[in-house]
Design a protein around this motif. Sequence first.
Motif, PDB file in Angstrom:
ATOM      1  N   THR A  44       0.823  -1.212   0.000  1.00 61.21           N
ATOM      2  CA  THR A  44       0.000   0.000   0.000  1.00 61.21           C
ATOM      3  C   THR A  44       0.854   1.258   0.000  1.00 61.21           C
ATOM      4  O   THR A  44       0.372   2.337  -0.329  1.00 61.21           O
ATOM      5  CB  THR A  44      -0.947   0.014   1.214  1.00 61.21           C
ATOM      6  OG1 THR A  44      -0.173   0.028   2.423  1.00 61.21           O
ATOM      7  CG2 THR A  44      -1.848  -1.209   1.216  1.00 61.21           C
TER       8      THR A  44
ATOM      9  N   ARG B   6     -11.741  -4.787  13.416  1.00 63.90           N
ATOM     10  CA  ARG B   6     -13.164  -4.631  13.110  1.00 63.90           C
ATOM     11  C   ARG B   6     -13.915  -3.897  14.221  1.00 63.90           C
ATOM     12  O   ARG B   6     -15.057  -3.472  14.030  1.00 63.90           O
ATOM     13  CB  ARG B   6     -13.799  -5.998  12.867  1.00 63.90           C
ATOM     14  CG  ARG B   6     -13.663  -6.961  14.017  1.00 63.90           C
ATOM     15  CD  ARG B   6     -14.265  -8.314  13.706  1.00 63.90           C
ATOM     16  NE  ARG B   6     -14.055  -9.281  14.760  1.00 63.90           N
ATOM     17  CZ  ARG B   6     -14.748  -9.325  15.889  1.00 63.90           C
ATOM     18  NH1 ARG B   6     -15.738  -8.466  16.081  1.00 63.90           N
ATOM     19  NH2 ARG B   6     -14.481 -10.236  16.816  1.00 63.90           N
TER      20      ARG B   6
ATOM     21  N   HIS C 153     -16.381   0.332   7.254  1.00 62.13           N
ATOM     22  CA  HIS C 153     -15.998  -0.923   6.611  1.00 62.13           C
ATOM     23  C   HIS C 153     -14.557  -1.274   7.001  1.00 62.13           C
ATOM     24  O   HIS C 153     -13.662  -0.429   6.904  1.00 62.13           O
ATOM     25  CB  HIS C 153     -16.099  -0.800   5.085  1.00 62.13           C
ATOM     26  CG  HIS C 153     -17.499  -0.650   4.595  1.00 62.13           C
ATOM     27  ND1 HIS C 153     -18.358  -1.722   4.438  1.00 62.13           N
ATOM     28  CD2 HIS C 153     -18.195   0.463   4.227  1.00 62.13           C
ATOM     29  CE1 HIS C 153     -19.522  -1.282   3.994  1.00 62.13           C
ATOM     30  NE2 HIS C 153     -19.456   0.033   3.859  1.00 62.13           N
ATOM     31  N   HIS C 154     -14.348  -2.510   7.414  1.00 62.12           N
ATOM     32  CA  HIS C 154     -13.010  -2.961   7.808  1.00 62.12           C
ATOM     33  C   HIS C 154     -12.377  -3.748   6.660  1.00 62.12           C
ATOM     34  O   HIS C 154     -12.894  -4.779   6.260  1.00 62.12           O
ATOM     35  CB  HIS C 154     -13.098  -3.845   9.068  1.00 62.12           C
ATOM     36  CG  HIS C 154     -11.774  -4.425   9.478  1.00 62.12           C
ATOM     37  ND1 HIS C 154     -11.635  -5.702   9.972  1.00 62.12           N
ATOM     38  CD2 HIS C 154     -10.519  -3.896   9.457  1.00 62.12           C
ATOM     39  CE1 HIS C 154     -10.356  -5.930  10.241  1.00 62.12           C
ATOM     40  NE2 HIS C 154      -9.673  -4.858   9.940  1.00 62.12           N
ATOM     41  N   ASP C 155     -11.279  -3.243   6.147  1.00 65.94           N
ATOM     42  CA  ASP C 155     -10.522  -3.934   5.101  1.00 65.94           C
ATOM     43  C   ASP C 155      -9.295  -4.553   5.763  1.00 65.94           C
ATOM     44  O   ASP C 155      -8.294  -3.873   6.016  1.00 65.94           O
ATOM     45  CB  ASP C 155     -10.097  -2.947   4.008  1.00 65.94           C
ATOM     46  CG  ASP C 155      -9.491  -3.661   2.790  1.00 65.94           C
ATOM     47  OD1 ASP C 155      -8.896  -4.730   2.973  1.00 65.94           O
ATOM     48  OD2 ASP C 155      -9.616  -3.127   1.667  1.00 65.94           O
ATOM     49  N   GLU C 156      -9.389  -5.842   6.072  1.00 63.58           N
ATOM     50  CA  GLU C 156      -8.319  -6.508   6.816  1.00 63.58           C
ATOM     51  C   GLU C 156      -7.032  -6.571   6.010  1.00 63.58           C
ATOM     52  O   GLU C 156      -5.934  -6.419   6.559  1.00 63.58           O
ATOM     53  CB  GLU C 156      -8.777  -7.923   7.196  1.00 63.58           C
ATOM     54  CG  GLU C 156      -7.795  -8.664   8.085  1.00 63.58           C
ATOM     55  CD  GLU C 156      -8.334 -10.004   8.543  1.00 63.58           C
ATOM     56  OE1 GLU C 156      -7.642 -10.671   9.326  1.00 63.58           O
ATOM     57  OE2 GLU C 156      -9.454 -10.382   8.106  1.00 63.58           O
ATOM     58  N   ARG C 157      -7.150  -6.773   4.704  1.00 66.43           N
ATOM     59  CA  ARG C 157      -5.955  -6.912   3.877  1.00 66.43           C
ATOM     60  C   ARG C 157      -5.201  -5.594   3.763  1.00 66.43           C
ATOM     61  O   ARG C 157      -3.979  -5.571   3.800  1.00 66.43           O
ATOM     62  CB  ARG C 157      -6.346  -7.414   2.482  1.00 66.43           C
ATOM     63  CG  ARG C 157      -5.165  -7.750   1.599  1.00 66.43           C
ATOM     64  CD  ARG C 157      -5.618  -8.366   0.285  1.00 66.43           C
ATOM     65  NE  ARG C 157      -6.393  -7.430  -0.508  1.00 66.43           N
ATOM     66  CZ  ARG C 157      -5.852  -6.540  -1.339  1.00 66.43           C
ATOM     67  NH1 ARG C 157      -4.538  -6.467  -1.479  1.00 66.43           N
ATOM     68  NH2 ARG C 157      -6.616  -5.736  -2.045  1.00 66.43           N
ATOM     69  N   ARG C 158      -5.933  -4.496   3.632  1.00 63.81           N
ATOM     70  CA  ARG C 158      -5.291  -3.190   3.486  1.00 63.81           C
ATOM     71  C   ARG C 158      -5.056  -2.490   4.823  1.00 63.81           C
ATOM     72  O   ARG C 158      -4.512  -1.385   4.863  1.00 63.81           O
ATOM     73  CB  ARG C 158      -6.140  -2.284   2.584  1.00 63.81           C
ATOM     74  CG  ARG C 158      -6.281  -2.786   1.163  1.00 63.81           C
ATOM     75  CD  ARG C 158      -7.164  -1.861   0.356  1.00 63.81           C
ATOM     76  NE  ARG C 158      -7.320  -2.326  -1.014  1.00 63.81           N
ATOM     77  CZ  ARG C 158      -6.505  -1.990  -2.000  1.00 63.81           C
ATOM     78  NH1 ARG C 158      -5.482  -1.189  -1.748  1.00 63.81           N
ATOM     79  NH2 ARG C 158      -6.702  -2.444  -3.219  1.00 63.81           N
TER      80      ARG C 158
ATOM     81  N   GLN D 210      -7.232  -1.035   6.995  1.00 63.97           N
ATOM     82  CA  GLN D 210      -7.868   0.264   6.999  1.00 63.97           C
ATOM     83  C   GLN D 210      -9.351   0.157   7.342  1.00 63.97           C
ATOM     84  O   GLN D 210      -9.976  -0.889   7.192  1.00 63.97           O
ATOM     85  CB  GLN D 210      -7.700   0.955   5.647  1.00 63.97           C
ATOM     86  CG  GLN D 210      -8.421   0.270   4.491  1.00 63.97           C
ATOM     87  CD  GLN D 210      -8.167   0.951   3.159  1.00 63.97           C
ATOM     88  OE1 GLN D 210      -7.087   1.491   2.926  1.00 63.97           O
ATOM     89  NE2 GLN D 210      -9.159   0.936   2.276  1.00 63.97           N
TER      90      GLN D 210
ATOM     91  N   SER E  29     -12.975   2.377   6.527  1.00 64.47           N
ATOM     92  CA  SER E  29     -13.516   3.400   5.629  1.00 64.47           C
ATOM     93  C   SER E  29     -14.959   3.680   6.004  1.00 64.47           C
ATOM     94  O   SER E  29     -15.767   2.751   6.215  1.00 64.47           O
ATOM     95  CB  SER E  29     -13.453   2.943   4.160  1.00 64.47           C
ATOM     96  OG  SER E  29     -12.123   2.679   3.781  1.00 64.47           O
TER      97      SER E  29
ATOM     98  N   THR F 225     -11.122   7.461   4.998  1.00 57.48           N
ATOM     99  CA  THR F 225     -10.369   6.234   5.234  1.00 57.48           C
ATOM    100  C   THR F 225      -9.268   6.478   6.255  1.00 57.48           C
ATOM    101  O   THR F 225      -8.554   7.481   6.185  1.00 57.48           O
ATOM    102  CB  THR F 225      -9.746   5.722   3.924  1.00 57.48           C
ATOM    103  OG1 THR F 225     -10.798   5.414   3.006  1.00 57.48           O
ATOM    104  CG2 THR F 225      -8.911   4.464   4.167  1.00 57.48           C
TER     105      THR F 225
ATOM    106  N   ARG G 255      -5.927   4.575   7.812  1.00 54.22           N
ATOM    107  CA  ARG G 255      -5.029   3.463   7.523  1.00 54.22           C
ATOM    108  C   ARG G 255      -3.974   3.309   8.611  1.00 54.22           C
ATOM    109  O   ARG G 255      -3.611   4.273   9.288  1.00 54.22           O
ATOM    110  CB  ARG G 255      -4.312   3.670   6.190  1.00 54.22           C
ATOM    111  CG  ARG G 255      -5.210   3.740   4.998  1.00 54.22           C
ATOM    112  CD  ARG G 255      -4.442   3.517   3.721  1.00 54.22           C
ATOM    113  NE  ARG G 255      -3.117   4.143   3.718  1.00 54.22           N
ATOM    114  CZ  ARG G 255      -2.279   4.029   2.700  1.00 54.22           C
ATOM    115  NH1 ARG G 255      -2.618   3.326   1.645  1.00 54.22           N
ATOM    116  NH2 ARG G 255      -1.094   4.617   2.733  1.00 54.22           N
TER     117      ARG G 255
END
Length: 549
Positions: A314, A459, A485-490, A492, A494, A501, A503
Amino acid sequence: AKPGDLVIGETVPARRLGLRQARIVEVLESIDSPRAISQLVLNAHDVPQHFPSAAIDQARRAKDAPLDGRTDVREVPLVTIDDEDARDFDDAVWAEPDPDTEGGWHLIVAIADVAHYVRPGDAIDQEAKRRGNSVYLPDMVVPMLPEALSNGLCSLRPDEDRACLIAHLWIDADGALHRHRFERALMRSAARLTYRAVQEAIDGRRDGTAGALFDPVITHLVGAFESLRRGRDARGTLDFDLPERRILFDDKGHMIGLEPRPRFDSHRIIEEFMIAANVAAAETLTTKRAPCMFRIHDQPSLDKLEGLREYIATFGYKLTRSRHITPGHFNQILKKADGTPEQETVAMMVLRSQAQAEYSPHNIGHFGLNLPLYAHFTSPIRRYADLLVHRSLIKTLRLGRDGLAPHEADEFEQIGAEISATERRAATAERDAADRFATLFLAEQVGAIFSATITGVTRFGLFVQLQDTGAEGLIPIRDFGEYMHHDERRHQLSGETSGTTYRLGEAVDVKLIEADTVTGSLRFEMADIRPLRTKSRPGQRRKSRRHRR
């Protein structure tokens, strides 16, 4: 017990009806007292606090070691270099140019001879093995050995004769260790120096004891260190240098501040000397096919490596997918991140991706130091593994009758697992105490705004670390005023409505909402967040994302 007191209790048999009851066994102090915080942490993590009377009596009966059979190095100006608040001194150092090797050095690393006082199976030994290591809290130390030894006969205090085990190390101009020898000796420390005083002398402010010893002692230590550093750089070791925090107390034990612990080149001098001595100990025992309690550090697991790759991608960084990964690959990432806003967070993620170091009689090398053989030899006052290495050296090199007992070698695998566990227990307790002290310090600053860095994305919210003090806390996801929204891979979060966002590694301003001294937790919220009732236009969401990047 009064309201607000911390107490130790025990449950009593439950009645058929009503609430469960407890009987107060001991009243400590107010929960806002530093001493009470330490007691709470030690009890919560089952850290042994009291020595058996037999161990205390044995330590009190101990006497100074005689010169018989030891090399007399009392005229060598060995010095100890530690923090200002150090409680025990178990290593002393000295160096001189090696006349037989151009640019080379002869180093002496003298370590307290704990094995002389603590014999296999005696009262102190049994308790030391149970503890595994000393535990260092901000306001106190829970030692592995009774105070009569840890702060007395085994502490290399200046102008006092002390028994020691010496590592003679000969290195070349590039820091390669090409010869070493161990012996038991009697030493007399020339001075108790501090990292700060030594650094000031190196920088040209040569006052006090460090200034007086600069030409005859410190200049040679610096010269030998420069050679060792060249060897370290050529070898390619992991070098994080993440800041540590220090809690400040006044003369009466009241907490008065929280600050990053300074980091000097003088720290690295001692670190490199100790690493060289540890390598020499491991090489000696391995060459002699003798039992050794190795300090092992495995390569990172594939899962952790993949998670690190996804995160650093990222920021535009790449980690090789080669099966033969080395510390140098991680150092390339750390070097690229140097000086960037994400520097500290990238370093933290690289650190989290590493395996945990352990003690074992089965050698697999030390990945982080990029060394094929490594053991802990330099701190037998505070680590049981080092005491075992001392005993094995004494027996193998025939340096006395108080070496490793036959049954101990058979128990190395079990002991290694046990002291690895006590080391993890100590580390957890030390972090817990630091967090609780930070909470106590910040309790009067509820409502204040701080600069922080996002150090964790989950989360259920964001973990942040304050930039000035290093204190950490949570921003619960419910406090963002919108669905996140939880983006586990990134790594972050949002906002569904705003598109904002957050991060991992991002700098943010946060407001302290709650400092719970009972649980030792801090709760924050974003300083600029506002409840949202209407959705933003698509263009606004894109602009917000660009701003956050």
